[in-house]
Design a protein around this motif. Sequence first.
Motif, PDB file in Angstrom:
ATOM      1  N   THR A   1       0.809  -1.230   0.000  1.00 44.38           N
ATOM      2  CA  THR A   1       0.000   0.000   0.000  1.00 44.38           C
ATOM      3  C   THR A   1       0.842   1.280   0.000  1.00 44.38           C
ATOM      4  OG1 THR A   1      -0.198  -0.070   2.420  1.00 44.38           O
ATOM      5  CG2 THR A   1      -1.955  -1.112   1.149  1.00 44.38           C
ATOM      6  N   HIS A   2       2.189   1.121  -0.055  1.00 42.43           N
ATOM      7  CA  HIS A   2       3.021   2.336  -0.115  1.00 42.43           C
ATOM      8  C   HIS A   2       4.425   1.989  -0.582  1.00 42.43           C
ATOM      9  CE1 HIS A   2       4.216   6.432   0.823  1.00 42.43           C
ATOM     10  NE2 HIS A   2       5.285   5.953   1.446  1.00 42.43           N
ATOM     11  N   MET A   3       4.747   2.415  -1.802  1.00 45.70           N
ATOM     12  CA  MET A   3       6.038   2.045  -2.389  1.00 45.70           C
ATOM     13  C   MET A   3       6.473   3.149  -3.345  1.00 45.70           C
ATOM     14  SD  MET A   3       7.920   0.592  -4.909  1.00 45.70           S
ATOM     15  CE  MET A   3       9.320  -0.456  -4.938  1.00 45.70           C
ATOM     16  N   HIS A   4       7.727   3.591  -3.218  1.00 47.01           N
ATOM     17  CA  HIS A   4       8.246   4.615  -4.126  1.00 47.01           C
ATOM     18  C   HIS A   4       8.997   3.908  -5.261  1.00 47.01           C
ATOM     19  CE1 HIS A   4       7.649   8.087  -1.270  1.00 47.01           C
ATOM     20  NE2 HIS A   4       7.658   7.077  -0.406  1.00 47.01           N
ATOM     21  N   ALA A   5       8.348   3.745  -6.398  1.00 51.49           N
ATOM     22  CA  ALA A   5       8.995   3.057  -7.530  1.00 51.49           C
ATOM     23  C   ALA A   5      10.287   3.763  -7.919  1.00 51.49           C
ATOM     24  CB  ALA A   5       8.036   3.014  -8.720  1.00 51.49           C
TER      25      ALA A   5
ATOM     26  N   SER B   1      -0.555  10.185   0.760  1.00 52.28           N
ATOM     27  CA  SER B   1       0.485  11.105   1.216  1.00 52.28           C
ATOM     28  C   SER B   1       1.196  10.467   2.405  1.00 52.28           C
ATOM     29  CB  SER B   1      -0.109  12.470   1.585  1.00 52.28           C
ATOM     30  OG  SER B   1       0.928  13.429   1.661  1.00 52.28           O
ATOM     31  N   HIS B   2       2.101  11.241   3.018  1.00 48.99           N
ATOM     32  CA  HIS B   2       2.773  10.808   4.241  1.00 48.99           C
ATOM     33  C   HIS B   2       2.184  11.589   5.408  1.00 48.99           C
ATOM     34  CE1 HIS B   2       5.883   9.928   1.125  1.00 48.99           C
ATOM     35  NE2 HIS B   2       6.092   8.858   1.875  1.00 48.99           N
ATOM     36  N   LEU B   3       2.081  10.937   6.554  1.00 52.61           N
ATOM     37  CA  LEU B   3       1.505  11.597   7.729  1.00 52.61           C
ATOM     38  C   LEU B   3       2.229  11.149   8.996  1.00 52.61           C
ATOM     39  CD1 LEU B   3      -0.811  13.192   9.205  1.00 52.61           C
ATOM     40  CD2 LEU B   3      -2.130  11.064   9.160  1.00 52.61           C
TER      41      LEU B   3
ATOM     42  N   ALA C   1       0.653   7.170   4.613  1.00 52.57           N
ATOM     43  CA  ALA C   1       1.751   6.312   5.029  1.00 52.57           C
ATOM     44  C   ALA C   1       2.226   6.709   6.419  1.00 52.57           C
ATOM     45  CB  ALA C   1       2.904   6.419   4.037  1.00 52.57           C
ATOM     46  N   HIS C   2       2.502   5.723   7.229  1.00 49.87           N
ATOM     47  CA  HIS C   2       3.141   5.826   8.558  1.00 49.87           C
ATOM     48  C   HIS C   2       2.165   6.090   9.700  1.00 49.87           C
ATOM     49  CE1 HIS C   2       6.818   5.370   6.392  1.00 49.87           C
ATOM     50  NE2 HIS C   2       6.589   6.465   5.680  1.00 49.87           N
ATOM     51  N   GLY C   3       1.787   7.323   9.960  1.00 51.27           N
ATOM     52  CA  GLY C   3       0.860   7.594  11.071  1.00 51.27           C
ATOM     53  C   GLY C   3       1.380   7.073  12.399  1.00 51.27           C
TER      54      GLY C   3
ATOM     55  N   THR D   1       5.928  -1.412   1.871  1.00 52.81           N
ATOM     56  CA  THR D   1       7.388  -1.595   1.948  1.00 52.81           C
ATOM     57  C   THR D   1       8.085  -0.251   2.105  1.00 52.81           C
ATOM     58  OG1 THR D   1       7.523  -1.478  -0.460  1.00 52.81           O
ATOM     59  CG2 THR D   1       7.414  -3.686   0.532  1.00 52.81           C
ATOM     60  N   ASP D   2       7.479   0.814   1.553  1.00 49.84           N
ATOM     61  CA  ASP D   2       8.075   2.154   1.544  1.00 49.84           C
ATOM     62  C   ASP D   2       9.512   2.146   1.049  1.00 49.84           C
ATOM     63  OD1 ASP D   2       8.112   4.902   1.793  1.00 49.84           O
ATOM     64  OD2 ASP D   2       8.690   4.876   3.908  1.00 49.84           O
ATOM     65  N   VAL D   3       9.782   1.345   0.019  1.00 55.16           N
ATOM     66  CA  VAL D   3      11.102   1.449  -0.612  1.00 55.16           C
ATOM     67  C   VAL D   3      11.305   2.899  -1.040  1.00 55.16           C
ATOM     68  CG1 VAL D   3      12.334   0.837  -2.746  1.00 55.16           C
ATOM     69  CG2 VAL D   3      11.140  -0.951  -1.422  1.00 55.16           C
TER      70      VAL D   3
END
Length: 456
Positions: free
Chosen positions: A81-85, A244-246, A283-285, A334-336
């Motif tokens: 649910t969150h990955m930076h290609a 987004s990131h939070l 992402a994160h929280g 994964t948040d690569v």
Amino acid sequence: MTTIISKIFYGTLIHSLSLTELEFIHNALLGVDNRGKIAFLERNVSNEQTLRDIIKKWEATEDKVVRLTNQQFLLPGFVDTHMHASQYPNAGIGMDLPLIDWLNKYTFPLEQSFSSVKFAEKIYPTVVSHLLRCGTTTAVYYATIHLESTKFLAKVVQQKGQRGFIGKVNMDCNSPETYVETIESSVKDTVQFVDYVLNLKNDPPDVSSLVTPIITPRFAICCSSELLNALGEVAKKYEIPIQSHLSENTTEIAIVNQLFPQHEDYTTVYDHHNLLNHRTIMAHGIHLSSQELKLIKKRNAGISHCPNSNFTLCSGVCNVRQLLDEGIKVGLGTDVSGGFSKSILDSIRNASIASRVVYLSSNTSDKVYPHLTLPELTYLATMGGAQLVNLENVIGNFIVGKEFDALLIDPEVEGSPMQMFDEIDTIDRIFEKFMFLGDERNIKAVFVRGRKVSGI
Ligand SMILES: O=c1[nH]c(=O)c2nc[nH]c2[nH]1
Ligand SMILES: [Zn+2]
């Protein structure tokens, strides 16, 4: 319309029925139709005659049947649910700095390279193939601010048959001089990107697309209030999701509070700009106040838990149990390359460890937070992710009528990282070993909407 069966699987299926219910279906016979949907699921088909009768009833033939061995099983596909290609080339490097310094030193310079589509052409096909190989049937991607490269990522995801949510990143302030947009170009390119993805041709043309655009303000620090407002409007007009990131890092939170002093907290900044709703993935929280948790729950937004990244960037330890207790939707990411691993199996393991850290530190206080169990981890990696992308009625488990996004797991492949001992290893032990020891070598085949997209 008659149902045409294109594949039938015979063997063990394992899937989540709810957060706490993990179901093992033995001697299952599962039929997939020619549109990739699960047409039937019969349990306890323990003899050949019954099997033949069912196949006949569905007017299918024996050659369509894939017979699993006693050790093999089918799992629902994983949802990242969150990955930076765009950060994939940095996976495994740059673990010496916290978030803001890490962005400036390692991440922004790499992302800037995607101003060249040629660079994107070198990276993105590998990213998508590698994720599919690891069993990620659905991925929610950040790309970069660049329109053409991001269009290319969407095309690659579609061509390779992955289910994907693709975000052109928006950044109009507090960004490097060479990696920033004007508000005008940011909005214009976003609308162009959304139109491009919504008009990608489907195959066959009458089914819904596997690829969806997702509105992607990088995080509140890099976006002006005007840009956030405009993005909220685009998301509303097109009825598309938002990511987004939070609340990842305490320095980040302090900067947001400085930049947006008129808002009560970080979550309210997004809410105020119409970016917090049932289609939002944050992402994160990690460091959320109880008021923020209530607001997230009220808006029915979801949290992408990225434990590898949270450990690696020393951001903090997210209390997933608390999120779940509040009734907030949670999936894994994964948040690569904040996280160094591309595999959701790694996220599962780190989520397990993170939940044990939370448990151990709550152990002596009034409120104890039990660590996540195997059924819960399985749910987060599959159904939880499906909920975040609002596809819980389409994917995530093997309910008849859903689309067949699945992994064929083979614990016995050559060089397998998991050891089994016939005398004691029942299928439930084998499944647990796969979740904690297995890797992509054990993922023999990957299916999205019934189509094999990776493996043999
Ligand atoms: O983990 C993260 N990765 C990023 O690229 C990023 N950008 C803003 N905040 C971020 N957090
Ligand atoms: Zn991220």
